[in-house]
Motif scaffolding. Structure first.
Motif, PDB file in Angstrom:
ATOM      1  N   LEU A 162      -1.507   1.599   8.117  1.00 21.48           N
ATOM      2  CA  LEU A 162      -0.335   2.133   7.416  1.00 21.48           C
ATOM      3  C   LEU A 162       0.434   3.093   8.334  1.00 21.48           C
ATOM      4  O   LEU A 162       1.665   3.058   8.408  1.00 21.48           O
ATOM      5  N   GLY A 163      -0.323   3.941   9.057  1.00 21.78           N
ATOM      6  CA  GLY A 163       0.301   4.897   9.985  1.00 21.78           C
ATOM      7  C   GLY A 163       1.091   4.176  11.071  1.00 21.78           C
ATOM      8  O   GLY A 163       2.237   4.540  11.376  1.00 21.78           O
ATOM      9  N   VAL A 164       0.486   3.124  11.635  1.00 22.29           N
ATOM     10  CA  VAL A 164       1.163   2.361  12.696  1.00 22.29           C
ATOM     11  C   VAL A 164       2.445   1.726  12.137  1.00 22.29           C
ATOM     12  O   VAL A 164       3.512   1.767  12.757  1.00 22.29           O
ATOM     13  N   SER A 165       2.328   1.152  10.926  1.00 23.87           N
ATOM     14  CA  SER A 165       3.497   0.499  10.318  1.00 23.87           C
ATOM     15  C   SER A 165       4.621   1.498  10.079  1.00 23.87           C
ATOM     16  O   SER A 165       5.802   1.171  10.244  1.00 23.87           O
ATOM     17  N   LYS A 166       4.248   2.734   9.693  1.00 23.41           N
ATOM     18  CA  LYS A 166       5.293   3.742   9.447  1.00 23.41           C
ATOM     19  C   LYS A 166       6.063   4.026  10.731  1.00 23.41           C
ATOM     20  O   LYS A 166       7.286   4.148  10.709  1.00 23.41           O
ATOM     21  N   VAL A 167       5.326   4.117  11.851  1.00 22.61           N
ATOM     22  CA  VAL A 167       5.977   4.383  13.145  1.00 22.61           C
ATOM     23  C   VAL A 167       6.897   3.200  13.509  1.00 22.61           C
ATOM     24  O   VAL A 167       8.058   3.375  13.881  1.00 22.61           O
ATOM     25  N   LEU A 168       6.339   1.973  13.356  1.00 22.68           N
ATOM     26  CA  LEU A 168       7.121   0.761  13.683  1.00 22.68           C
ATOM     27  C   LEU A 168       8.398   0.704  12.848  1.00 22.68           C
ATOM     28  O   LEU A 168       9.490   0.398  13.339  1.00 22.68           O
ATOM     29  N   SER A 169       8.244   1.015  11.565  1.00 17.47           N
ATOM     30  CA  SER A 169       9.362   0.910  10.644  1.00 17.47           C
ATOM     31  C   SER A 169      10.465   1.924  10.997  1.00 17.47           C
ATOM     32  O   SER A 169      11.656   1.602  10.939  1.00 17.47           O
TER      33      SER A 169
ATOM     34  N   GLU B  56       0.839  -1.209   0.000  1.00 19.27           N
ATOM     35  CA  GLU B  56       0.000   0.000   0.000  1.00 19.27           C
ATOM     36  C   GLU B  56       0.874   1.259   0.000  1.00 19.27           C
ATOM     37  O   GLU B  56       0.634   2.214  -0.737  1.00 19.27           O
ATOM     38  N   ASN B  57       1.907   1.232   0.825  1.00 26.21           N
ATOM     39  CA  ASN B  57       2.799   2.396   0.924  1.00 26.21           C
ATOM     40  C   ASN B  57       3.461   2.681  -0.429  1.00 26.21           C
ATOM     41  O   ASN B  57       3.492   3.817  -0.902  1.00 26.21           O
ATOM     42  N   ILE B  58       3.960   1.618  -1.069  1.00 27.13           N
ATOM     43  CA  ILE B  58       4.620   1.790  -2.368  1.00 27.13           C
ATOM     44  C   ILE B  58       3.616   2.327  -3.396  1.00 27.13           C
ATOM     45  O   ILE B  58       3.908   3.233  -4.165  1.00 27.13           O
ATOM     46  N   SER B  59       2.392   1.758  -3.375  1.00 29.21           N
ATOM     47  CA  SER B  59       1.366   2.212  -4.327  1.00 29.21           C
ATOM     48  C   SER B  59       1.126   3.703  -4.177  1.00 29.21           C
ATOM     49  O   SER B  59       1.031   4.430  -5.171  1.00 29.21           O
TER      50      SER B  59
END
Ligand SMILES: Cc1cc2nc3c(=O)[nH]c(=O)nc-3n(C[C@H](O)[C@H](O)[C@H](O)COP(=O)(O)O)c2cc1C
Length: 261
Positions: free
Chosen positions: A170-177, A99-102
């Motif tokens: 997606l927001g949570v994943s960005k923080v985790l990443s 999703e992020n890449i898209s």
């Protein structure tokens, strides 16, 4: 029709999927050329403009694509409405990376036609999750293969297939990443080469970051590790441990999908 398939693959899963997708396209008289993001200095990104469509494949690290892929995306030329397939491979059913890449490449003017998260074996099982059994690996690969066929069939028939991730996830994943990238140097210190090392140099030659040297008869890991785990799974002596644990070679066959030097 010609497609450019740009991928990064640490331990073979993402490349294995790339091979399957390419095979299915070839059965339909489409041509696919591979571009390994790891060697992006070796190919001119503007070349991608010459292709009819673009495929991007990435593994998932802490929910998102690794930095090597994010950096590649920044340099990707404008899309001019070029059709695109985005896929990620990960240990769980779904992740936010595709999703992020898209979203990133939509903004660059690409037309994302397929966006898919493909479950593969979790190569990081020793840090999170559990060791996959042989039966699990076999059935996961079968399911992944079916997904590859559906992706290619859908694309050829002109059917959009978008597996959305919601904005909250997606927001949570960005923080985790971001957290993961910060603690990477600490995590990568958990990798140590033991006495069983026979100095074959496979890990040194194949590290995507050029992060390993052979010193006093042992592989030494420096500070640029991205934790792709290729060295661990390539080592023929199983001499590279993580937190002193020997790693069960779940990527033994799949890693052969990579072009090993
Ligand atoms: C450092 C690291 C972090 C990972 N984080 C996740 C994750 O957040 N979610 C997930 O489902 N899989 C995760 N995985 C598993 C990989 O995404 C998965 O095994 C992937 O298919 C590996 O692809 P490759 O063999 O092409 O490198 C992680 C693997 C590594 C090495």
């Amino acid at each position: 029709m010609n497609g450019a398939l740009c991928y990064f693959s640490g331990t073979g899963n993402t490349k294995w999927i790339a091979n399957k997708i390419s095979d299915y396209f070839k059965e339909n008289d489409y041509n696919i050329d591979f571009f390994n993001i790891e060697y992006k200095e070796d190919f001119d990104l503007e070349n991608i403009n010459k292709y009819d469509f673009l495929i991007i494949g990435t593994p998932v690290y802490a929910g998102m694509e690794p930095r090597i892929v994010s950096n590649f995306l920044k340099k990707l030329p404008k899309g001019n409405n070029k059709k695109c397939i985005i896929y990620s491979t990960q240990g769980s059913n779904k992740a936010s990376a595709a999703e992020n890449i898209s979203r990133i490449i939509n903004k660059k003017g690409y037309d994302v036609f397929i966006q898919s998260s493909i479950k593969m074996t979790n190569n990081y099982y020793f840090a999170m999750g559990k060791k996959p059994t042989n039966e699990y690996i076999t059935s996961t690969l079968k399911e992944a293969e079916v997904k590859c066929k559906n992706i290619v069939d859908g694309f050829i028939k002109g059917e959009k297939l978008i597996e959305n991730t919601n904005s909250f996830k997606l927001g949570v994943s960005k923080v985790l990443s971001k957290g993961f990238i910060k603690i990477l140097p600490k995590l990568s210190k958990n990798m140590i080469s033991k006495n069983d090392c026979d100095k074959c140099g496979l890990c040194v030659r194949n590290c995507p970051r050029g992060n390993i040297t052979m010193e006093n008869g042992r592989a030494v890991f420096h500070s640029k590790c991205m934790l792709c785990l290729r060295c661990i799974y390539l080592c023929p002596k199983n001499a590279i441990t993580y937190k002193n644990k020997k790693i069960y070679k779940i990527q033994k066959n799949i890693i052969k999908a990579l072009d090993i030097k």
